[in-house]
Design a protein around this motif. Sequence first.
Motif, PDB file in Angstrom:
ATOM      1  N   GLN A 158       0.829  -1.208   0.000  1.00 56.51           N
ATOM      2  CA  GLN A 158       0.000   0.000   0.000  1.00 56.51           C
ATOM      3  C   GLN A 158       0.865   1.261   0.000  1.00 56.51           C
ATOM      4  OE1 GLN A 158      -2.470  -0.595   3.437  1.00 56.51           O
ATOM      5  NE2 GLN A 158      -3.999  -1.788   2.309  1.00 56.51           N
ATOM      6  N   LEU A 159       1.937   1.246   0.793  1.00 51.85           N
ATOM      7  CA  LEU A 159       2.835   2.406   0.825  1.00 51.85           C
ATOM      8  C   LEU A 159       3.509   2.612  -0.523  1.00 51.85           C
ATOM      9  CD1 LEU A 159       4.447   1.990   4.356  1.00 51.85           C
ATOM     10  CD2 LEU A 159       2.820   3.737   3.630  1.00 51.85           C
ATOM     11  N   ASP A 160       3.940   1.516  -1.150  1.00 48.39           N
ATOM     12  CA  ASP A 160       4.540   1.626  -2.483  1.00 48.39           C
ATOM     13  C   ASP A 160       3.556   2.240  -3.473  1.00 48.39           C
ATOM     14  OD1 ASP A 160       7.008   0.616  -1.729  1.00 48.39           O
ATOM     15  OD2 ASP A 160       6.580  -1.428  -2.411  1.00 48.39           O
ATOM     16  N   ASP A 161       2.294   1.804  -3.396  1.00 48.26           N
ATOM     17  CA  ASP A 161       1.262   2.356  -4.288  1.00 48.26           C
ATOM     18  C   ASP A 161       1.071   3.853  -4.048  1.00 48.26           C
ATOM     19  OD1 ASP A 161       0.885  -0.166  -5.365  1.00 48.26           O
ATOM     20  OD2 ASP A 161      -0.967  -0.576  -4.245  1.00 48.26           O
ATOM     21  N   GLN A 162       1.086   4.252  -2.773  1.00 56.17           N
ATOM     22  CA  GLN A 162       0.923   5.666  -2.444  1.00 56.17           C
ATOM     23  C   GLN A 162       2.105   6.483  -2.949  1.00 56.17           C
ATOM     24  OE1 GLN A 162       0.229   5.892   1.767  1.00 56.17           O
ATOM     25  NE2 GLN A 162      -1.837   5.019   1.615  1.00 56.17           N
ATOM     26  N   ILE A 163       3.302   5.935  -2.816  1.00 53.29           N
ATOM     27  CA  ILE A 163       4.504   6.626  -3.300  1.00 53.29           C
ATOM     28  C   ILE A 163       4.433   6.806  -4.809  1.00 53.29           C
ATOM     29  CG2 ILE A 163       7.001   6.383  -3.641  1.00 53.29           C
ATOM     30  CD1 ILE A 163       7.033   4.992  -0.844  1.00 53.29           C
ATOM     31  N   GLU A 164       4.054   5.747  -5.512  1.00 58.14           N
ATOM     32  CA  GLU A 164       3.935   5.837  -6.972  1.00 58.14           C
ATOM     33  C   GLU A 164       2.922   6.897  -7.377  1.00 58.14           C
ATOM     34  OE1 GLU A 164       3.238   2.028  -8.822  1.00 58.14           O
ATOM     35  OE2 GLU A 164       4.865   1.112  -7.701  1.00 58.14           O
ATOM     36  N   ALA A 165       1.789   6.940  -6.677  1.00 53.62           N
ATOM     37  CA  ALA A 165       0.760   7.930  -6.992  1.00 53.62           C
ATOM     38  C   ALA A 165       1.282   9.342  -6.730  1.00 53.62           C
ATOM     39  CB  ALA A 165      -0.500   7.669  -6.160  1.00 53.62           C
ATOM     40  N   ALA A 166       1.982   9.542  -5.633  1.00 53.51           N
ATOM     41  CA  ALA A 166       2.521  10.869  -5.319  1.00 53.51           C
ATOM     42  C   ALA A 166       3.546  11.299  -6.357  1.00 53.51           C
ATOM     43  CB  ALA A 166       3.154  10.858  -3.921  1.00 53.51           C
ATOM     44  N   VAL A 167       4.380  10.366  -6.804  1.00 57.66           N
ATOM     45  CA  VAL A 167       5.385  10.685  -7.814  1.00 57.66           C
ATOM     46  C   VAL A 167       4.708  11.085  -9.113  1.00 57.66           C
ATOM     47  CG1 VAL A 167       7.205   9.698  -9.265  1.00 57.66           C
ATOM     48  CG2 VAL A 167       7.246   9.325  -6.808  1.00 57.66           C
TER      49      VAL A 167
END
Length: 56
Positions: free
Chosen positions: A19-28
Amino acid sequence: MATSRNHQGAHGIGQVEEQLDDQIEAAVEIQGESEIDGEIERAARQPYKESDEEKE
């Protein structure tokens, strides 16, 4: 039973990491990646190297 609990805990941690990886990708995608973020990510993916102090 303890093995089952440990497995469930590990699975839960894996889900949180995903989930954190997904959030990071979305923020990027929204903000773009800063240079320091890229450096941190590259460093995090490097294999661990023991420092000279730890070798003593």
